[in-house]
Design an enzyme around this catalytic site. Structure first.
Site, PDB file in Angstrom:
ATOM      1  N   THR A 102      25.693 -64.895  90.297  1.00 21.81           N
ATOM      2  CA  THR A 102      24.876 -63.938  89.952  1.00 21.81           C
ATOM      3  C   THR A 102      23.485 -64.282  90.765  1.00 21.81           C
ATOM      4  O   THR A 102      22.894 -65.445  90.552  1.00 21.81           O
ATOM      5  CB  THR A 102      24.399 -64.020  88.531  1.00 21.81           C
ATOM      6  OG1 THR A 102      25.687 -63.627  87.794  1.00 21.81           O
ATOM      7  CG2 THR A 102      23.321 -63.068  88.388  1.00 21.81           C
ATOM      8  N   LYS A 177      24.328 -56.455  87.618  1.00 21.80           N
ATOM      9  CA  LYS A 177      24.405 -57.682  86.897  1.00 21.80           C
ATOM     10  C   LYS A 177      23.108 -57.986  86.266  1.00 21.80           C
ATOM     11  O   LYS A 177      22.895 -58.232  85.045  1.00 21.80           O
ATOM     12  CB  LYS A 177      24.906 -58.818  87.597  1.00 21.80           C
ATOM     13  CG  LYS A 177      24.919 -60.327  86.881  1.00 21.80           C
ATOM     14  CD  LYS A 177      26.048 -59.898  85.900  1.00 21.80           C
ATOM     15  CE  LYS A 177      26.201 -61.276  84.981  1.00 21.80           C
ATOM     16  NZ  LYS A 177      26.584 -62.466  85.866  1.00 21.80           N
ATOM     17  N   LYS A 245      17.530 -68.660  85.090  1.00 20.94           N
ATOM     18  CA  LYS A 245      17.660 -68.148  86.682  1.00 20.94           C
ATOM     19  C   LYS A 245      18.010 -66.809  86.908  1.00 20.94           C
ATOM     20  O   LYS A 245      17.241 -66.279  87.488  1.00 20.94           O
ATOM     21  CB  LYS A 245      18.857 -69.000  87.321  1.00 20.94           C
ATOM     22  CG  LYS A 245      19.240 -68.784  88.876  1.00 20.94           C
ATOM     23  CD  LYS A 245      20.156 -67.560  88.884  1.00 20.94           C
ATOM     24  CE  LYS A 245      21.343 -68.102  88.587  1.00 20.94           C
ATOM     25  NZ  LYS A 245      22.511 -67.301  88.948  1.00 20.94           N
TER      26      LYS A 245
END
Length: 292
Positions: A102, A177, A245
């Site tokens: 990701t 995502k 993150k």
């Protein structure tokens, strides 16, 4: 890729919580696996099961037709692809590079452009489903890049996932995502607060889940992570630090598009408090501890 064709050799970089299960499922599907990770000890068991170790990405690339990466942060992706021993400098022409990390949609676009310059192909293909989905080959896979390349290697995706959707050109997988992480972020607040509310009300939270888990409140997090909260199991299926993150990337992308993501901002601030308390390497269900 028909069943009587020779299967491509797959290189896999990043033997973490999910990466190891993905490698196992690819081997079960009959692919030969070449692996590299910064910590070789993490790969010892899959090496015993038949994967072949390489000392750096450059060496791995020379033995692979398709290289898949599952790394922690965008800077790790930069290093593995663009470094002196990186994939872009050493992959054979025609190699398909698949980043499952990701990461940033902008980085995904840059990777595809760089790969094309090296006569290779690139797909951004982040996944969702956590350690359970990886182990059971039930990942959701969101793919960006050239559709023809996606179709060509789709049997590889089918060996590790059940919900595989081509989303569009390079960067589209990463943007999808981000949508996934935005939805999860606010939902995790609701799941945690619901379990804590049940306990405060003197209810049995497991019994409460029987009622709310399959109703309008139902979600993957409620079904899979709430039971872990109740049991006090905070082992990572997905690390708190990696979720922070992801939320940071999503916020940056949202701001660049002029979107105010209020729920995402709140969730990120709470997870940052959780990480500061020493829980960055716990699973995302450890948000429960913040309510103690």
């Amino acid at each position: 890729m028909s069943s009587n064709q020779v299967k491509p050799a797959i290189g896999f970089i990043g033997i973490g919580v999910m990466g190891k299960s993905i490698v196992r499922n690819l081997m079960k599907a009959g692919y030969s696996l070449h692996v590299y990770s910064r910590t070789k000890s993490k790969a010892e068991d899959i090496l015993e099961e038949g994967a072949r170790w390489h000392d750096n990405p450059a060496e791995l690339a020379q033995h692979s037709d398709v290289v898949m990466t599952m790394l922690g942060y965008p800077h790790d992706v930069e290093e593995v692809y663009y470094g002196e021993q990186g994939l872009l400098k050493h992959a054979k022409p025609g190699t398909v590079l698949v980043d499952l990390t990701t990461s940033s949609p902008e980085l995904a676009k840059r990777l595809e452009e760089s790969a094309r310059g090296q006569e290779c192909f690139s797909l951004d293909a982040p996944v969702s489903g956590g350690d359970i989905g990886a182990r059971e080959a039930r990942l959701s896979i969101m793919v960006g890049g050239e559709e023809e390349v996606f179709q060509r290697i789709s049997p590889i995706f089918e060996a590790i996932g059940t919900n595989i959707v081509y989303q569009g050109p390079a960067g589209s997988g990463q943007h999808t995502k981000m949508c996934n992480q935005i939805a999860i972020a606010s939902n995790m607040l609701g799941v945690t607060e619901a379990i804590r509310y049940a306990e405060k009300a003197g209810l049995d939270p497991d019994t409460v889940l029987k009622s709310i888990g399959s109703g309008a409140a139902g979600s993957w997090s409620l079904s899979n992570l709430a039971p872990r909260m109740i049991k006090g199991d905070f082992d990572p299926g997905f690390y708190v630090k990696h979720f922070i993150k992801d939320m940071g990337i999503a916020l940056e992308s949202a701001e660049a598009m002029g979107l105010q993501a209020h729920g995402l901002s709140l969730a990120k601030s709470l997870y940052e408090r959780l990480a500061a308390s020493g829980e960055e390497n716990s699973g995302t269900q450890a948000l429960y501890k913040l309510y103690e």
